[in-house]
Design an enzyme around this catalytic site. Structure first.
Site, PDB file in Angstrom:
ATOM      1  N   MET A 175       0.847  -1.207   0.271  1.00  0.00           N
ATOM      2  CA  MET A 175      -0.471  -0.078   0.208  1.00  0.00           C
ATOM      3  C   MET A 175       0.699   1.266   0.051  1.00  0.00           C
ATOM      4  SD  MET A 175      -3.448  -1.395   0.110  1.00  0.00           S
ATOM      5  CE  MET A 175      -4.423  -2.301  -0.532  1.00  0.00           C
ATOM      6  N   SER A 176       0.895   2.126   1.202  1.00  0.00           N
ATOM      7  CA  SER A 176       1.473   3.680   0.512  1.00  0.00           C
ATOM      8  C   SER A 176       2.579   3.620   1.132  1.00  0.00           C
ATOM      9  CB  SER A 176       0.511   4.286   1.283  1.00  0.00           C
ATOM     10  OG  SER A 176      -0.707   5.097   0.821  1.00  0.00           O
ATOM     11  N   VAL A 177       3.028   2.514   2.327  1.00  0.00           N
ATOM     12  CA  VAL A 177       4.472   2.320   2.107  1.00  0.00           C
ATOM     13  C   VAL A 177       5.193   2.911   0.406  1.00  0.00           C
ATOM     14  CG1 VAL A 177       6.612   0.355   2.659  1.00  0.00           C
ATOM     15  CG2 VAL A 177       4.843   0.762   4.295  1.00  0.00           C
ATOM     16  N   LYS A 179       4.900   5.105  -1.423  1.00  0.00           N
ATOM     17  CA  LYS A 179       4.988   6.486  -1.179  1.00  0.00           C
ATOM     18  C   LYS A 179       6.776   6.672  -0.190  1.00  0.00           C
ATOM     19  CE  LYS A 179       0.471   7.670  -0.933  1.00  0.00           C
ATOM     20  NZ  LYS A 179      -0.415   6.495  -0.938  1.00  0.00           N
TER      21      LYS A 179
END
Length: 460
Positions: A175-177, A179
């Site tokens: 997921m947003s890891v 980013k």
């Protein structure tokens, strides 16, 4: 990570309380994560506390998802009908994303680096949650739907566990890891003179000149201080995050769909709302813009840049992969999938000022800038109740606590937590039924802090 505080997790919720769950929550399980989040919030407000699905009975192996040849229809998970993003199906799909969507691989290193092991008994580590309840480390793992977790101390793996569909060499959806990898790559390109953070976004992506990003700088994007009309509310089915997902091919499109066909088209159509460079506002669209900038500045795909700049030099043992949109661009906002141990290698790089052994992989100046954090007043304006005093820099979340810990965070409970003072890295994958990490933080953040305090008391 959502901008919405979805409510407080009930630390006393145990496997034995299944019968007490509101019927509305159980009905919502068939509707998917978005609906579940909305119903969960409503039930919490109406009854004084949430009652989440029983982690033990939602184990994907016990439920038989995708087992058999072929699997029974009621046990089949697909992207085409949206079932891969429903709960409890996500407990299987987060470990098998490349079987469901188009992907681009990041090849492992020719010579993997070693992760020495020195196991310790940590299940009984006690701590107090944000709601004042006493809990053990092992209980936290169960109550937060942990799929796998690894703790490193002073360069050694001291704790490693896998549950449900997770396995050591099976990549998990980060997921947003994701980013934080994109932000690190951008900072590395800047250190190499290939990217100017103070330059306008349009220097690298002129296609965005008529969008919200037309008058923004790269630095504004890197620190999520962009005025763009875009909402990231996972409990609202009309939120922009779902339009983004449909454009990227992550969610199925309804009949007669006439929206954007890929991430680039979606981003180019976003209008401006408010000034740039002011308050922090977490929006996945910013990460996708930064990924576009990184590809242009680096002259290669995101997968190639990750392999060249980080994956190969740090000695990754397994292939990683990105989810791709219909145009063939990787999702920089949440599409990376990797193994627990390779995420730990990355965390160790960040803990050790960008070095592995004697080799400098990430410039020390890049790591120092991230650790120093961003504008705390700008971050405070976002109103995160579980993250007081934090800040945001280069798409990393910075605690600004006494240990100068910082972390990569993703919805449903993904995290890389780096504590330099404790010489500790924690990597955790999860499939929590609530997307927003406000459902995880009251348990996980105190647990991580307790682990750090425990390890700092250990003799060298």
């Amino acid at each position: 990570m959502s901008m919405i505080e979805a409510g407080k997790h009930d630390p006393e919720n145990s496997f034995a309380r299944a019968a007490a769950r509101p019927r509305a929550v159980m009905r919502a399980l068939a509707l998917g994560t978005v609906a579940l989040a909305a119903v969960w919030s409503h039930a919490a407000g109406a009854q004084g506390g949430p009652a989440l699905p029983d982690p033990a009975t939602t184990d994907p192996v016990k439920l038989g998802w995708m087992q058999g040849s072929p699997p029974p229809k009621d046990k089949t998970i697909r992207a085409s009908d949206g079932s891969m993003l429903k709960f409890p199906q996500i407990r299987w799909s987060f470990n098998h994303m490349r079987e469901l969507l188009p992907t681009r691989g990041v090849r492992h290193a020719e010579t993997p680096s070693q992760l020495p092991s020195q196991p310790a008994e940590l299940d009984g580590l006690a701590f107090r949650t944000m709601t004042g309840a006493d809990m053990t480390w092992k209980e936290m793992l169960a109550n937060t739907y942990t799929d796998s977790i690894l703790v490193m101390h002073d360069g050694k793996v001291i704790y490693e566990r896998y549950f449900g569909a997770a396995a050591p060499h099976r990549p998990h959806q980060a997921m947003s890891v994701t980013k934080s990898f994109v932000g690190t790559l951008a900072a590395m390109l800047a250190a190499q003179g290939k990217l100017d953070p103070q330059a306008p976004v349009t220097k690298y992506v002129p296609e965005l000149k008529d969008s919200a990003y037309g008058d923004a700088t790269v630095r504004d994007v890197m620190d999520m201080r962009i005025g763009v009309k875009y909402t990231e509310n996972y409990a609202d089915p009309t939120s922009s995050i779902w339009d983004y997902a449909r454009a990227g091919g992550i969610l199925p499109r309804p009949p007669g769909y006439k929206g954007p066909d890929n991430f680039a088209e979606f981003l180019a159509a976003l209008p401006k709302e408010g000034p740039h460079g002011k308050d922090f506002a977490y929006k996945t669209s910013n990460a996708e813009v930064l990924a576009w900038i990184v590809r242009r500045a680096g002259g290669k795909s995101l997968a190639e840049l990750l392999r060249e700049q980080i994956w190969e030099p740090m000695g990754a043992d397994d292939d990683a992969y990105f989810l791709m949109d219909p145009a063939g661009d990787e999702s920089g906002g949440g599409g990376l999938n990797a193994t627990l141990r390779d995420m730990a290698r990355f965390g160790e790089l960040m803990r050790n000022d960008g070095k592995i052994g004697d080799r400098q992989v990430i410039p020390a100046s890049v790591v120092a800038d991230i650790r120093n954090g961003g504008d705390r007043e700008a971050f405070a304006a976002a109103g995160y109740k579980t993250l007081p005093g934090w800040s945001y820099r280069d798409m990393w979340w910075v605690t600004d606590n006494a240990n100068k810990a910082f972390m990569a965070r993703g919805i449903h409970g993904q995290s890389i937590y780096v504590d330099p003072a404790a010489k500790m890295v924690i990597v955790r994958f999860a499939s929590h039924p609530i997307a927003a990490n406000a459902a995880n933080d009251p348990l996980t953040l105190p647990a991580f802090a307790a682990m750090a305090a425990h390890l700092m008391k250990q003799k060298p």
